[in-house]
Motif scaffolding. Structure first.
Motif, PDB file in Angstrom:
ATOM      1  N   TYR A   1     -40.445  14.370 -74.283  1.00  0.00           N
ATOM      2  CA  TYR A   1     -40.409  15.743 -74.777  1.00  0.00           C
ATOM      3  C   TYR A   1     -39.122  16.352 -74.235  1.00  0.00           C
ATOM      4  CZ  TYR A   1     -41.704  20.580 -75.730  1.00  0.00           C
ATOM      5  OH  TYR A   1     -41.724  21.874 -76.203  1.00  0.00           O
ATOM      6  N   VAL A   2     -38.303  16.896 -75.124  1.00  0.00           N
ATOM      7  CA  VAL A   2     -36.974  17.370 -74.748  1.00  0.00           C
ATOM      8  C   VAL A   2     -36.985  18.882 -74.563  1.00  0.00           C
ATOM      9  CG1 VAL A   2     -34.563  17.540 -75.476  1.00  0.00           C
ATOM     10  CG2 VAL A   2     -35.845  15.444 -75.923  1.00  0.00           C
ATOM     11  N   LEU A   3     -36.419  19.342 -73.437  1.00  0.00           N
ATOM     12  CA  LEU A   3     -36.333  20.777 -73.171  1.00  0.00           C
ATOM     13  C   LEU A   3     -35.032  21.375 -73.689  1.00  0.00           C
ATOM     14  CD1 LEU A   3     -37.685  21.025 -69.510  1.00  0.00           C
ATOM     15  CD2 LEU A   3     -38.941  21.304 -71.658  1.00  0.00           C
ATOM     16  N   SER A   4     -33.929  20.638 -73.573  1.00  0.00           N
ATOM     17  CA  SER A   4     -32.641  21.151 -74.056  1.00  0.00           C
ATOM     18  C   SER A   4     -31.820  20.007 -74.614  1.00  0.00           C
ATOM     19  CB  SER A   4     -31.873  21.890 -72.959  1.00  0.00           C
ATOM     20  OG  SER A   4     -32.067  21.344 -71.693  1.00  0.00           O
ATOM     21  N   LEU A   5     -31.061  20.309 -75.681  1.00  0.00           N
ATOM     22  CA  LEU A   5     -30.331  19.254 -76.387  1.00  0.00           C
ATOM     23  C   LEU A   5     -29.070  19.830 -77.034  1.00  0.00           C
ATOM     24  CD1 LEU A   5     -31.076  16.203 -76.868  1.00  0.00           C
ATOM     25  CD2 LEU A   5     -31.800  16.879 -79.143  1.00  0.00           C
ATOM     26  N   PRO A   6     -28.122  20.296 -76.230  1.00  0.00           N
ATOM     27  CA  PRO A   6     -26.899  20.835 -76.806  1.00  0.00           C
ATOM     28  C   PRO A   6     -26.056  19.743 -77.467  1.00  0.00           C
ATOM     29  CG  PRO A   6     -26.687  20.643 -74.432  1.00  0.00           C
ATOM     30  CD  PRO A   6     -28.115  20.349 -74.752  1.00  0.00           C
ATOM     31  N   VAL A   7     -25.286  20.148 -78.473  1.00  0.00           N
ATOM     32  CA  VAL A   7     -24.413  19.240 -79.208  1.00  0.00           C
ATOM     33  C   VAL A   7     -23.060  19.898 -79.403  1.00  0.00           C
ATOM     34  CG1 VAL A   7     -26.256  18.012 -80.421  1.00  0.00           C
ATOM     35  CG2 VAL A   7     -25.333  20.113 -81.395  1.00  0.00           C
ATOM     36  N   SER A   8     -22.090  19.105 -79.883  1.00  0.00           N
ATOM     37  CA  SER A   8     -20.727  19.614 -80.003  1.00  0.00           C
ATOM     38  C   SER A   8     -20.326  20.005 -81.412  1.00  0.00           C
ATOM     39  CB  SER A   8     -19.737  18.553 -79.478  1.00  0.00           C
ATOM     40  OG  SER A   8     -19.804  17.382 -80.276  1.00  0.00           O
ATOM     41  N   THR A   9     -21.170  19.717 -82.428  1.00  0.00           N
ATOM     42  CA  THR A   9     -20.795  20.055 -83.802  1.00  0.00           C
ATOM     43  C   THR A   9     -21.899  20.814 -84.515  1.00  0.00           C
ATOM     44  OG1 THR A   9     -21.625  17.994 -84.800  1.00  0.00           O
ATOM     45  CG2 THR A   9     -19.346  17.987 -83.968  1.00  0.00           C
ATOM     46  N   GLU A  10     -21.465  21.556 -85.540  1.00  0.00           N
ATOM     47  CA  GLU A  10     -22.377  22.403 -86.302  1.00  0.00           C
ATOM     48  C   GLU A  10     -23.390  21.599 -87.104  1.00  0.00           C
ATOM     49  OE1 GLU A  10     -21.701  26.422 -89.037  1.00  0.00           O
ATOM     50  OE2 GLU A  10     -20.223  24.795 -89.088  1.00  0.00           O
ATOM     51  N   ILE A  11     -22.945  20.529 -87.754  1.00  0.00           N
ATOM     52  CA  ILE A  11     -23.867  19.747 -88.583  1.00  0.00           C
ATOM     53  C   ILE A  11     -24.945  19.092 -87.718  1.00  0.00           C
ATOM     54  CG2 ILE A  11     -22.388  17.680 -88.587  1.00  0.00           C
ATOM     55  CD1 ILE A  11     -23.457  17.108 -91.425  1.00  0.00           C
ATOM     56  N   ALA A  12     -24.570  18.647 -86.520  1.00  0.00           N
ATOM     57  CA  ALA A  12     -25.554  18.054 -85.619  1.00  0.00           C
ATOM     58  C   ALA A  12     -26.568  19.103 -85.163  1.00  0.00           C
ATOM     59  CB  ALA A  12     -24.855  17.424 -84.416  1.00  0.00           C
ATOM     60  N   GLN A  13     -26.108  20.333 -84.943  1.00  0.00           N
ATOM     61  CA  GLN A  13     -27.024  21.405 -84.527  1.00  0.00           C
ATOM     62  C   GLN A  13     -28.005  21.758 -85.638  1.00  0.00           C
ATOM     63  OE1 GLN A  13     -27.237  24.928 -85.475  1.00  0.00           O
ATOM     64  NE2 GLN A  13     -28.905  25.179 -84.005  1.00  0.00           N
TER      65      GLN A  13
END
Length: 308
Positions: A159-171
């Motif tokens: 279970y994931v609490l936070s998952l930041p990404v570097s691109t808009e499409i991934a978000q």
């Protein structure tokens, strides 16, 4: 490659009513998730595509509109710190339907992970995560065997609490399509056979989380010999879903020593999530300098209510 693109170097695409920009001439722009595997095999960064030829894509409806699944990641590298944390702190952050996977009574497993996706269907991006190892939601599994599999990276439920990404499409895909807690931020990940480094920026541009470590000695595996799976649970519109990701491990290594591993916990969403779990000590450090990944779209799943 991860620097901001100029407008003329990007195109706009629609994902379920959300407009996002992607690199012009990139894999998403050219193929829209329906790749030419022969062309991708000619990319010098890609060691082969046999793993993906055995995984036919299917078209499905999703919150981001019709899409093909699974999402293919042709060249990736990852790092994971696995830590012990008190079960009481873990349970305070878990939905009541999920239970921590415990090493011993009162102690569960949490992890900080960093990902670099050099070649994939939605183009280059980086990602980080704070996650909790949980007992499988399905019935009939013995916790001990789940624990052994999880520590070996063979089969893990999380279970994931936070998952930041570097691109808009991934978000947009990750948040709207999969139900993951994703946001876009400055996120640098560098992994090779000598060093593993990562830095996640907070809203002010400072350090949220940062990692610096010597890369554990790597062992090469033929394609298809070592395929691990990760099942992640998310709630989408109030209904539980499970998301399966399959990793084709090509070069990886593990260490249980913590010498030379520096994890800086700064200020930000990831730092807050990690502190809330009250991690006690690092159990294991896993680095995969080369691998491949198939990420399937979420499917509805039965998650029985558990007693906390």
């Amino acid at each position: 490659m991860s620097s901001p693109q100029k407008d003329k170097d990007t195109v706009k695409v629609d994902l379920g009513g959300r407009e996002v920009t992607v690199p012009k001439g990139g894999l998403y722009d050219r193929y829209r998730m329906d790749p030419d595997l022969d062309a991708i095999a000619r990319d010098p960064r890609v060691s082969g595509v046999d793993f993906f030829r055995q995984l036919p894509k299917i078209k499905v409806d999703s919150p981001i509109g019709p899409t093909l699944t699974p999402n293919f990641y042709y060249t990736i590298s990852t790092a994971r710190l696995t830590m012990l944390a008190p079960s009481r702190a873990i349970r305070a952050r878990l939905p009541e339907e999920l239970a921590p996977l415990e090493l011993v009574p009162g102690l569960g497993l949490v992890s900080v992970m960093f990902f670099r996706y050099d070649v994939c269907d939605i183009d280059f991006y980086t990602e980080a995560a704070v996650g909790i190892a949980v007992k499988p939601a399905r019935h009939g599994r013995l916790g001990f065997f789940d624990l052994v599999s999880g520590l070996k990276n063979e089969d893990l439920d999380s279970y994931v609490l936070s998952l930041p990404v570097s691109t808009e499409i991934a978000q947009v895909r990750g948040h709207d399509g999969y139900g993951f807690p994703k946001w876009v931020t400055g996120l640098d990940v560098g992994i090779d056979d000598r060093r593993t480094t990562a830095r996640v920026a907070n809203e002010a541009g400072g350090v949220d989380l940062a990692l610096s470590a010597a890369t554990p000695k790597q062992t090469a595996h033929p394609s298809g010999e070592r395929v691990s799976s990760l099942t992640s649970y998310t709630s989408i519109n109030g209904a539980w879903h499970s998301t399966l990701s399959q990793t084709n491990v090509l070069n990886a290594g593990t260490t249980r020593g913590t010498s030379g591993i520096s994890l800086r916990v700064g200020e930000g969403r990831m730092a807050d999530d990690l502190r809330s779990l009250k991690p006690k000590r690092t159990m294991q450090f896993d680095v995969m300098t080369e691998g491949q990944l198939a990420l399937h779209m979420p499917v509805p799943t039965s998650v029985p209510r558990r007693n906390k």
